[in-house]
Design a protein around this motif. Structure first.
Motif, mmCIF file in Angstrom:
data_model
loop_
_atom_site.group_PDB
_atom_site.id
_atom_site.type_symbol
_atom_site.label_atom_id
_atom_site.label_comp_id
_atom_site.label_asym_id
_atom_site.label_seq_id
_atom_site.Cartn_x
_atom_site.Cartn_y
_atom_site.Cartn_z
ATOM 1 N N ASP A 201 35.994 43.040 38.225
ATOM 2 C CA ASP A 201 36.714 44.222 37.925
ATOM 3 C C ASP A 201 37.852 44.428 38.509
ATOM 4 O O ASP A 201 38.707 45.370 38.091
ATOM 5 C CB ASP A 201 35.645 45.406 38.334
ATOM 6 C CG ASP A 201 34.283 45.391 37.541
ATOM 7 O OD1 ASP A 201 34.457 45.094 36.221
ATOM 8 O OD2 ASP A 201 33.186 45.766 37.907
ATOM 9 N N TYR A 202 38.292 43.762 39.603
ATOM 10 C CA TYR A 202 39.338 44.121 40.435
ATOM 11 C C TYR A 202 40.309 42.687 40.458
ATOM 12 O O TYR A 202 40.232 41.979 41.272
ATOM 13 C CB TYR A 202 39.189 44.564 41.882
ATOM 14 C CG TYR A 202 38.560 45.724 41.735
ATOM 15 C CD1 TYR A 202 39.236 46.970 41.782
ATOM 16 C CD2 TYR A 202 36.958 45.966 41.900
ATOM 17 C CE1 TYR A 202 38.257 48.055 42.004
ATOM 18 C CE2 TYR A 202 36.349 47.095 41.707
ATOM 19 C CZ TYR A 202 37.123 48.096 41.808
ATOM 20 O OH TYR A 202 36.233 49.491 41.922
ATOM 21 N N PRO A 203 40.889 42.390 39.324
ATOM 22 C CA PRO A 203 41.810 41.027 39.239
ATOM 23 C C PRO A 203 42.854 41.225 39.934
ATOM 24 O O PRO A 203 43.670 40.112 40.400
ATOM 25 C CB PRO A 203 42.191 41.208 37.755
ATOM 26 C CG PRO A 203 42.222 42.426 37.227
ATOM 27 C CD PRO A 203 40.925 43.137 37.980
ATOM 28 N N ASN A 204 43.319 42.300 40.743
ATOM 29 C CA ASN A 204 44.229 42.262 41.579
ATOM 30 C C ASN A 204 43.948 41.712 43.169
ATOM 31 O O ASN A 204 44.745 41.120 43.783
ATOM 32 C CB ASN A 204 44.527 43.859 42.216
ATOM 33 C CG ASN A 204 43.414 44.595 42.566
ATOM 34 O OD1 ASN A 204 42.526 44.680 41.912
ATOM 35 N ND2 ASN A 204 43.556 45.353 43.535
ATOM 36 N N SER B 185 48.205 41.194 36.784
ATOM 37 C CA SER B 185 47.588 40.684 37.921
ATOM 38 C C SER B 185 47.334 39.291 38.111
ATOM 39 O O SER B 185 46.995 38.583 38.881
ATOM 40 C CB SER B 185 46.113 41.154 38.124
ATOM 41 O OG SER B 185 46.154 42.788 38.141
ATOM 42 N N ALA C 234 40.623 45.225 33.350
ATOM 43 C CA ALA C 234 40.792 45.393 34.644
ATOM 44 C C ALA C 234 39.781 46.867 35.074
ATOM 45 O O ALA C 234 40.487 47.696 35.394
ATOM 46 C CB ALA C 234 42.072 45.594 35.412
ATOM 47 N N GLY D 290 39.496 38.771 34.579
ATOM 48 C CA GLY D 290 39.626 40.204 34.532
ATOM 49 C C GLY D 290 38.438 40.741 33.605
ATOM 50 O O GLY D 290 38.532 40.799 32.475
ATOM 51 N N VAL E 209 45.943 36.918 35.823
ATOM 52 C CA VAL E 209 44.602 36.496 35.403
ATOM 53 C C VAL E 209 44.977 35.402 34.505
ATOM 54 O O VAL E 209 46.011 34.993 33.813
ATOM 55 C CB VAL E 209 43.645 37.448 34.729
ATOM 56 C CG1 VAL E 209 43.212 38.604 35.417
ATOM 57 C CG2 VAL E 209 44.337 37.958 33.389
ATOM 58 N N ALA F 137 45.368 43.447 33.736
ATOM 59 C CA ALA F 137 44.971 42.231 34.103
ATOM 60 C C ALA F 137 46.052 41.040 34.008
ATOM 61 O O ALA F 137 45.864 40.055 34.876
ATOM 62 C CB ALA F 137 43.841 41.883 33.192
ATOM 63 N N ASN G 54 33.231 41.643 42.922
ATOM 64 C CA ASN G 54 34.041 42.710 43.418
ATOM 65 C C ASN G 54 34.604 42.804 44.927
ATOM 66 O O ASN G 54 35.394 43.645 45.250
ATOM 67 C CB ASN G 54 33.856 44.094 42.924
ATOM 68 C CG ASN G 54 33.645 44.178 41.415
ATOM 69 O OD1 ASN G 54 34.573 43.407 40.759
ATOM 70 N ND2 ASN G 54 32.853 44.925 40.787
ATOM 71 N N LYS H 291 40.287 32.578 36.958
ATOM 72 C CA LYS H 291 40.348 34.081 37.534
ATOM 73 C C LYS H 291 40.110 34.845 35.918
ATOM 74 O O LYS H 291 41.115 35.267 35.361
ATOM 75 C CB LYS H 291 41.617 34.241 38.047
ATOM 76 C CG LYS H 291 41.898 33.588 39.191
ATOM 77 C CD LYS H 291 43.210 33.407 39.777
ATOM 78 C CE LYS H 291 44.431 33.020 38.971
ATOM 79 N NZ LYS H 291 45.615 33.110 39.534
#
Length: 307
Positions: free
Chosen positions: A299-302, A65, A47, A43, A67, A62, A280, A41
């Motif tokens: 771009d969105y590790p969340n 989140s 992020a 980021g 990663v 990140a 994304n 995963k």
């Protein structure tokens, strides 16, 4: 006198030991070979969708989140410092002058990083301007950090929060037409980059990625133990891209729309992992994971928590 000398000698040894311990406390444990995560995963630029790209706050976000890898871009300043930036110049689309003013259109590519000392680069504000491509990005005053600062900050944060050690996926931003203008030639670029990596003791946890096969070739020749990732956005196909590279990298990393079941199968048959960029959309992430990719750069590790 002998006792005094022995006392001072013992004290000196203790001070050296303490200093060495303090310097290395935020370095990961050294191992000759560390396996990549089962599903990586990553980021993208930290992020990017949530905080200013390639900055320390983005990297820490990140990490929060969850990663397994921090993805970032590297450039070289005029005075030979390795810093984080995607663009080879201060980008007026989302970056501001040191005064906080907009960069005039006529100066769009005036502030070339390779033509400026890092002390000057650091004065530009790269986080306070609204970026329409990423409306969720939190605005804050930020600067382009040195790679060394990013590593120190990430390692300290990992220790403070009790997080698992992450990998560092560092892209060499180079191409033949930019040699001597936007960046040094491949060998010098790699030498400066690896010097920072080794100073910080993170070699087993590093992946060097690039669209430029030249830098990966130099790295593979001089440091074959460091993991490599070939970034791909062309339609040449796996075999031709590997033929141009000249060796089998650790990771084959194509634009996500190029991923097919047959590409995944062929990549795995040659002992490589396949990690596409930049995804994304949650549904697309889920689709790719079900296909069998070995990781995702986003771009969105969340969003990773929902996979």
């Amino acid at each position: 006198m002998c006792r005094i000398r022995s006392f001072f000698f013992a004290t000196l040894l203790l001070l050296i030991a303490c200093t060495t311990s303090s310097m290395s406390q935020n370095k990961p444990t050294q191992q000759s070979s560390v396996a990549l995560p089962a599903f990586d995963k990553e980021g993208h630029r930290g992020a990017r969708g949530l905080l200013p790209e390639n900055t320390v706050p983005a990297m820490l976000k990140a990490l929060d989140s969850g990663v397994t890898t921090l993805e970032m871009d590297a450039h070289i300043s005029q005075d030979g410092q390795v810093l984080l930036s995607h663009d080879p110049f201060i980008n007026p689309e989302h970056e501001l002058l040191p005064s906080g003013a907009e960069i005039p259109a006529a100066d769009a590519k005036k502030y070339v990083l390779y033509q400026m000392p890092y002390s000057q680069i650091r004065t530009f504000d790269v986080g306070s301007k609204y970026y329409s491509k990423f409306p969720e990005q939190q605005l804050m005053k930020a600067y382009k950090p040195l790679l060394s600062e990013v590593i120190d900050s990430a390692q300290a944060y990992i220790k403070e929060k009790g997080l698992a050690q992450v990998f560092y996926n560092i892209e060499t931003k180079s191409k033949p037409s930019g040699d001597g203008i936007y960046h040094p030639a491949p060998e010098e670029f790699i030498d400066k980059l690896v010097a920072v990596i080794d100073e910080k003791g993170i070699r087993p946890y590093v992946i060097i990625q690039s669209f430029d096969p030249r830098t990966l070739k130099v790295l593979h020749q001089k440091h074959p133990d460091i993991k490599t990732a070939l970034l791909v956005e062309n339609l040449k196909g796996l075999e031709k891209n590997l033929e141009q590279l000249g060796f089998t990298p650790t990771i084959y990393s194509p634009y996500f729309k190029l991923v097919t079941p047959s590409l995944i199968k062929a990549t795995h048959e040659q002992g490589m992992k396949l990690v596409p960029w930049t995804v994304n959309d949650l549904k697309e992430m889920q689709r790719l994971k079900q296909l069998g990719v070995d990781g995702i750069i986003s771009d969105y590790p969340n969003l990773f928590s929902q996979l």
